[in-house]
Design a protein around this motif. Structure first.
Motif, short mmCIF file in Angstrom:
data_model
loop_
_atom_site.label_atom_id
_atom_site.label_comp_id
_atom_site.label_asym_id
_atom_site.label_seq_id
_atom_site.Cartn_x
_atom_site.Cartn_y
_atom_site.Cartn_z
N MET A 1 -0.81 6.18 3.16
CA MET A 1 -2.07 6.96 3.14
C MET A 1 -2.28 7.71 4.34
N TYR B 1 0.85 -1.29 -0.04
CA TYR B 1 -0.12 -0.15 0.08
C TYR B 1 0.95 1.17 -0.07
N GLU C 1 -8.24 7.88 1.67
CA GLU C 1 -7.86 8.87 2.50
C GLU C 1 -9.21 9.71 2.81
N SER D 1 -6.19 5.32 -3.12
CA SER D 1 -5.51 6.06 -2.22
C SER D 1 -6.52 7.17 -1.80
#
Length: 429
Positions: free
Chosen positions: A219, A216, A397, A393
């Motif tokens: 974030m 990942y 977020e 993302s």
């Protein structure tokens, strides 16, 4: 320049989609089994980078919470809900392994499950915990490693909590033979991560016996970014693109992508439920669900959650109805996150209207080289995978910012439950 602009635009659009209205819970019982997500918010120490709904672990609170969670699961079963699989996230669900095992036993008593997945951290990969998880029928274990670099682990305050790189490798080796899927959660584009550090993390992943890795990008949320900017700077979104391309180059051919940020080795692993399950019920404080074109969210107050369940009411307090076009866009985003959108699947779900309604979006994706069309449907290219990582993302977020707003409404519980490490201390690696 393209990806920062897309991030900004998509983040704003996703933030609008998180505006919920009060809800009395899921009114319509699905006719077929649905996937079940359970949220367990407890952690020993609350990492400052994490925006998920989590609270400081206390044995008494965890016991009361798990009791309420099992009661909520039973409420849904009594109403006629049936479950196809279960994913337990957090927080750290294995912070109370006996309670977790009892909860999974309850779900399994209601019928066979295609998948049982649990999140954990390296510290909990102890023989007695692993024994409990195996006996509970866990098939996929997702281990929050984040990095194998001891310096970065210290920056994230994970070195003392969860062990050194060497200790983490030993614990993964202990766990790997016992589960069908052992997934390693990693973060790339960390603030002080150099290209050499990224390569070293990839080398470490390749050397483990794990058959799945999820990489990942870092974030955050606007609230966390404000703190990070003052203490140590902000993540470089342009660098994220370079690092992601390096991941694709280095992980192949041992690992093949099953989603834009999840990679499998050996072809027998279980993938992420959000990609595989278009609809799911989310139970527990801070859980999200998506069912019958509606997005649901449960209360972020543990006290309110336990009180609601004790009174026989659902923990869900907010919902948002997605219009038909918005629902199509959501399905387009989530299915292509799993690399392909099957034409037969969307026609069964929407008829021929999907291709007409989404004609502009699909044409733009093909024109940009992000998607190719074939007889079966639409397939993400490597260029499209990078775009999807940027979009997802931004989506998550926005969800993180929603979580921050929900948590801000319960200041007394936050003061009591949170022992967050000051973010300024994170720069002292």
């Amino acid at each position: 320049m393209l990806y920062p602009l897309l991030n900004f635009a998509f983040r704003r659009a996703a933030a609008r989609s998180m505006k919920l209205v009060p809800s009395i819970g899921i009114a319509q019982v699905p006719a077929t089994p649905v996937f079940l997500y359970l949220h367990v918010p407890f952690c020993e120490v609350l990492c400052p980078f994490c925006s998920f709904h989590r609270v400081q672990f206390r044995a008494d609170k965890a016991s009361a919470y798990f009791r309420a969670l099992r009661a909520e699961i039973a409420q849904y079963h009594d109403r006629g809900f049936r479950f196809s699989g279960v994913y337990v996230g957090g927080g750290t669900p294995t912070s109370a392994p006996e309670e977790l095992a009892e909860t999974l036993a309850l779900v399994r008593s209601y019928g066979p499950l295609d998948e049982v997945s649990v999140e954990t951290n390296p510290k909990d990969l102890q023989p007695h915990v692993l024994d409990l998880l195996v006996q509970a029928g866990v098939q996929r274990l997702s281990i929050g490693v984040q990095s194998f670099d001891d310096g970065l682990l210290r920056e994230m305050d994970r070195h003392e909590k969860y062990g050194s790189s060497e200790e983490i490798r030993e614990r993964i080796a202990l766990a790997a033979p016992r589960f069908r899927t052992v997934n390693i959660d990693m973060i790339f584009n960390l603030l002080h991560q150099t290209p050499a550090m990224l390569d070293a993390d990839i080398d470490a992943v390749l050397a483990t016996p794990a058959n799945q890795v999820s990489f990942y990008p870092l974030m955050t949320s606007p609230n966390i970014e404000r703190k990070m900017g003052k203490a140590m700077g902000l993540p470089d979104r342009a660098r994220m693109q370079r690092y992601y391309r390096r991941l694709l180059q280095r992980l192949r051919p041992q690992f093949t992508p099953s989603s834009a940020w999840c990679f499998n080795r050996g072809g027998t692993s279980i993938d992420e439920y959000v990609v595989n399950s278009p609809e799911y019920v989310g139970l527990g404080s801070g859980a999200f669900g998506y069912l019958n074109g509606r997005m649901y969210a449960s209360t972020f107050s543990l006290r309110s959650y336990v009180e609601c369940i004790d009174r026989g009411r659902p923990g869900i307090t907010g919902e948002r109805v997605l219009g038909r076009r918005e629902g199509m866009r959501y399905d387009l985003m989530m299915r292509l996150m799993g690399l392909s959108l099957d034409r037969a699947w969307v026609r069964e779900r929407y008829g021929m209207t999907f291709e007409r309604t989404m004609a502009l979006e699909l044409a733009a994706l093909k024109l940009g080289g992000w998607v190719v069309e074939n007889d079966r449907g639409w397939q993400l290219t490597d260029r499209g995978m990078l775009l999807w990582v940027a979009m997802m993302s931004a989506f998550y977020e926005s969800v993180n910012e929603f979580r921050a707003q929900m948590r801000a409404r319960i200041p007394s519980e936050r003061e009591e439950d949170e022992a967050v490490i000051p973010i300024v201390s994170i720069g002292r690696a």
